[in-house]
Design a protein around this motif. Structure first.
Motif, PDB file in Angstrom:
ATOM      1  N   GLN A   1       3.405 -36.771 -25.889  1.00 54.26           N
ATOM      2  CA  GLN A   1       2.418 -37.324 -24.956  1.00 54.26           C
ATOM      3  C   GLN A   1       1.130 -36.526 -24.995  1.00 54.26           C
ATOM      4  O   GLN A   1       0.032 -37.093 -24.937  1.00 54.26           O
ATOM      5  N   ILE A   2       1.253 -35.189 -25.086  1.00 52.97           N
ATOM      6  CA  ILE A   2       0.046 -34.367 -25.140  1.00 52.97           C
ATOM      7  C   ILE A   2      -0.738 -34.691 -26.411  1.00 52.97           C
ATOM      8  O   ILE A   2      -1.965 -34.831 -26.384  1.00 52.97           O
ATOM      9  N   LEU A   3      -0.030 -34.822 -27.528  1.00 52.11           N
ATOM     10  CA  LEU A   3      -0.706 -35.164 -28.791  1.00 52.11           C
ATOM     11  C   LEU A   3      -1.413 -36.506 -28.660  1.00 52.11           C
ATOM     12  O   LEU A   3      -2.573 -36.657 -29.071  1.00 52.11           O
ATOM     13  N   ALA A   4      -0.729 -37.483 -28.043  1.00 54.09           N
ATOM     14  CA  ALA A   4      -1.347 -38.798 -27.879  1.00 54.09           C
ATOM     15  C   ALA A   4      -2.589 -38.696 -27.008  1.00 54.09           C
ATOM     16  O   ALA A   4      -3.622 -39.314 -27.296  1.00 54.09           O
ATOM     17  N   GLN A  55      -8.124 -34.353 -17.818  1.00 53.48           N
ATOM     18  CA  GLN A  55      -7.099 -35.136 -17.129  1.00 53.48           C
ATOM     19  C   GLN A  55      -5.815 -35.190 -17.945  1.00 53.48           C
ATOM     20  O   GLN A  55      -4.716 -34.990 -17.411  1.00 53.48           O
ATOM     21  N   PHE A  56      -5.966 -35.435 -19.256  1.00 52.55           N
ATOM     22  CA  PHE A  56      -4.777 -35.481 -20.111  1.00 52.55           C
ATOM     23  C   PHE A  56      -4.075 -34.135 -20.145  1.00 52.55           C
ATOM     24  O   PHE A  56      -2.846 -34.064 -20.114  1.00 52.55           O
ATOM     25  N   ALA A  57      -4.888 -33.046 -20.195  1.00 48.42           N
ATOM     26  CA  ALA A  57      -4.300 -31.715 -20.237  1.00 48.42           C
ATOM     27  C   ALA A  57      -3.521 -31.440 -18.958  1.00 48.42           C
ATOM     28  O   ALA A  57      -2.399 -30.915 -18.976  1.00 48.42           O
ATOM     29  N   PHE A  58      -4.108 -31.847 -17.824  1.00 51.47           N
ATOM     30  CA  PHE A  58      -3.430 -31.647 -16.539  1.00 51.47           C
ATOM     31  C   PHE A  58      -2.123 -32.427 -16.482  1.00 51.47           C
ATOM     32  O   PHE A  58      -1.067 -31.908 -16.101  1.00 51.47           O
ATOM     33  N   LEU A  59      -2.210 -33.693 -16.937  1.00 53.83           N
ATOM     34  CA  LEU A  59      -1.029 -34.554 -16.916  1.00 53.83           C
ATOM     35  C   LEU A  59       0.069 -33.982 -17.810  1.00 53.83           C
ATOM     36  O   LEU A  59       1.231 -33.857 -17.403  1.00 53.83           O
ATOM     37  N   GLY A  60      -0.317 -33.606 -19.041  1.00 57.87           N
ATOM     38  CA  GLY A  60       0.667 -33.060 -19.960  1.00 57.87           C
ATOM     39  C   GLY A  60       1.242 -31.751 -19.436  1.00 57.87           C
ATOM     40  O   GLY A  60       2.446 -31.494 -19.555  1.00 57.87           O
ATOM     41  N   MET A  87       3.724 -32.414 -16.830  1.00 58.22           N
ATOM     42  CA  MET A  87       4.943 -32.962 -17.423  1.00 58.22           C
ATOM     43  C   MET A  87       5.788 -31.857 -18.038  1.00 58.22           C
ATOM     44  O   MET A  87       7.022 -31.859 -17.919  1.00 58.22           O
ATOM     45  N   VAL A  88       5.104 -30.897 -18.704  1.00 52.81           N
ATOM     46  CA  VAL A  88       5.856 -29.806 -19.314  1.00 52.81           C
ATOM     47  C   VAL A  88       6.502 -28.941 -18.238  1.00 52.81           C
ATOM     48  O   VAL A  88       7.671 -28.557 -18.337  1.00 52.81           O
ATOM     49  N   VAL A  89       5.718 -28.656 -17.171  1.00 50.75           N
ATOM     50  CA  VAL A  89       6.223 -27.744 -16.131  1.00 50.75           C
ATOM     51  C   VAL A  89       7.401 -28.357 -15.393  1.00 50.75           C
ATOM     52  O   VAL A  89       8.466 -27.746 -15.250  1.00 50.75           O
TER      53      VAL A  89
END
Lengths: 101, 185
Positions: free
Chosen positions: A9-12, B107-112, B115-117
């Motif tokens: 997901q991060i890559l996407a 935003q994507f970094a925060f979301l990812g 999700m990881v945490v």
């Protein structure tokens, strides 16, 4: 040891953001179009990753439809670009003023 | 092992995507995009979607990119954007673009990161049977998704006819009509 789905997901997300950057930065219509393809590709990666993590094949079916729609979109879009180039002699979005009010 | 492969592939994909956006010449952008699509196909293989991986190579790297390269060669573009790095005329637009894409990336970094945490989605099941084989995908397509599948066929037909109608030069179609109006104006 499978790769966690979050990494995909991060890559996407990164690929999608790069595609948005291309659409916002560039003026060449062809490169803008390629950036749109990049964003579609990022969305596809996300769908396939979720399909794997949920063990459900429906996500892959949606990717199939996205592929078909992208092919149709590229055909029509490139036709429009060719026609625009014939009329205007450029594919620079700043110099195209046909629809400017 | 799989993680190393994933990291290498994502490195290739991200580098290729950056090259697509930052290259000055469209032909190099197109070739970088082929690299991104190839890396994506291998990622699909890792996610047990072998049929989609083959489809990605055939449709994207094959058909779509050939179309792109063909059009780039056909247009014989001048280097319109030479000079500045991204060819932006005013500082205001550059600022807007940087802020918007930076915001999206954040935003994507925060979301990812969340999700990881939290690990909400969990790791995929260990490699059992392949999920997206041609048989499995075909059964799904021809049973549950039969009507959308047929509509995609109609969509492709309409796209072909539309592309021909748009690019036809001396026809009696829409294009010739609009060209005539252009000359009168």
């Amino acid at each position: 040891m499978p790769v966690p789905v979050e990494y995909f997901q991060i890559l996407a997300g990164i690929l999608f953001a790069i595609g948005v950057m291309g659409v916002l930065f560039r003026r060449n219509l062809l490169i803008i179009f390629m950036s749109v393809e990049l964003m579609l590709n990022a969305a596809n990666i996300s769908l396939v990753a979720f399909s794997r993590s949920l063990n459900n094949i429906d996500g892959q079916v949606i990717v199939f439809f996205v592929l078909a729609v992208a092919a149709a979109e590229v055909a029509v879009g490139l036709a429009i670009i060719i026609d625009l180039f014939r009329k205007e002699g450029t594919v620079d979005v700043n110099r195209v003023r046909l629809l400017r009010g | 092992m799989a993680l190393v492969a994933f990291l290498l592939l994502s490195l290739v994909a991200i580098a290729g995507a950056l090259l697509v956006v930052m290259n000055r010449s469209p032909i190099y952008s197109a070739l970088s995009l082929v690299g991104v699509f190839a890396a994506t196909a291998v990622l699909y293989l890792m996610l047990s979607a072998p049929f989609l991986a083959v489809l990605q190579i055939l449709v994207y790297a094959g058909a779509i990119m050939v179309l792109f390269v063909f059009v780039i060669m056909l247009l014989s573009l001048r280097e319109d954007e030479s000079g500045e790095l991204f060819g932006l005329p005013t500082g205001m637009r550059r600022l807007t673009a940087v802020v918007l894409s930076g915001l999206l990336l954040a935003q994507f970094a925060f979301l990812g990161g969340t999700m990881v945490v939290t690990g909400k989605t969990g790791t995929p099941p260990a490699d059992g049977e392949a999920l997206g084989t041609a048989v499995a995908l075909g059964e799904r397509l021809y049973q549950a998704y039969l009507v959308p599948f047929q509509m995609v066929g109609i969509l492709l037909l309409v796209a072909i006819v539309g592309a021909v109608a748009i690019t036809r030069r001396h026809g009696r179609g829409l294009e010739g009509h609009m060209g005539g109006e252009e000359e009168q104006a």
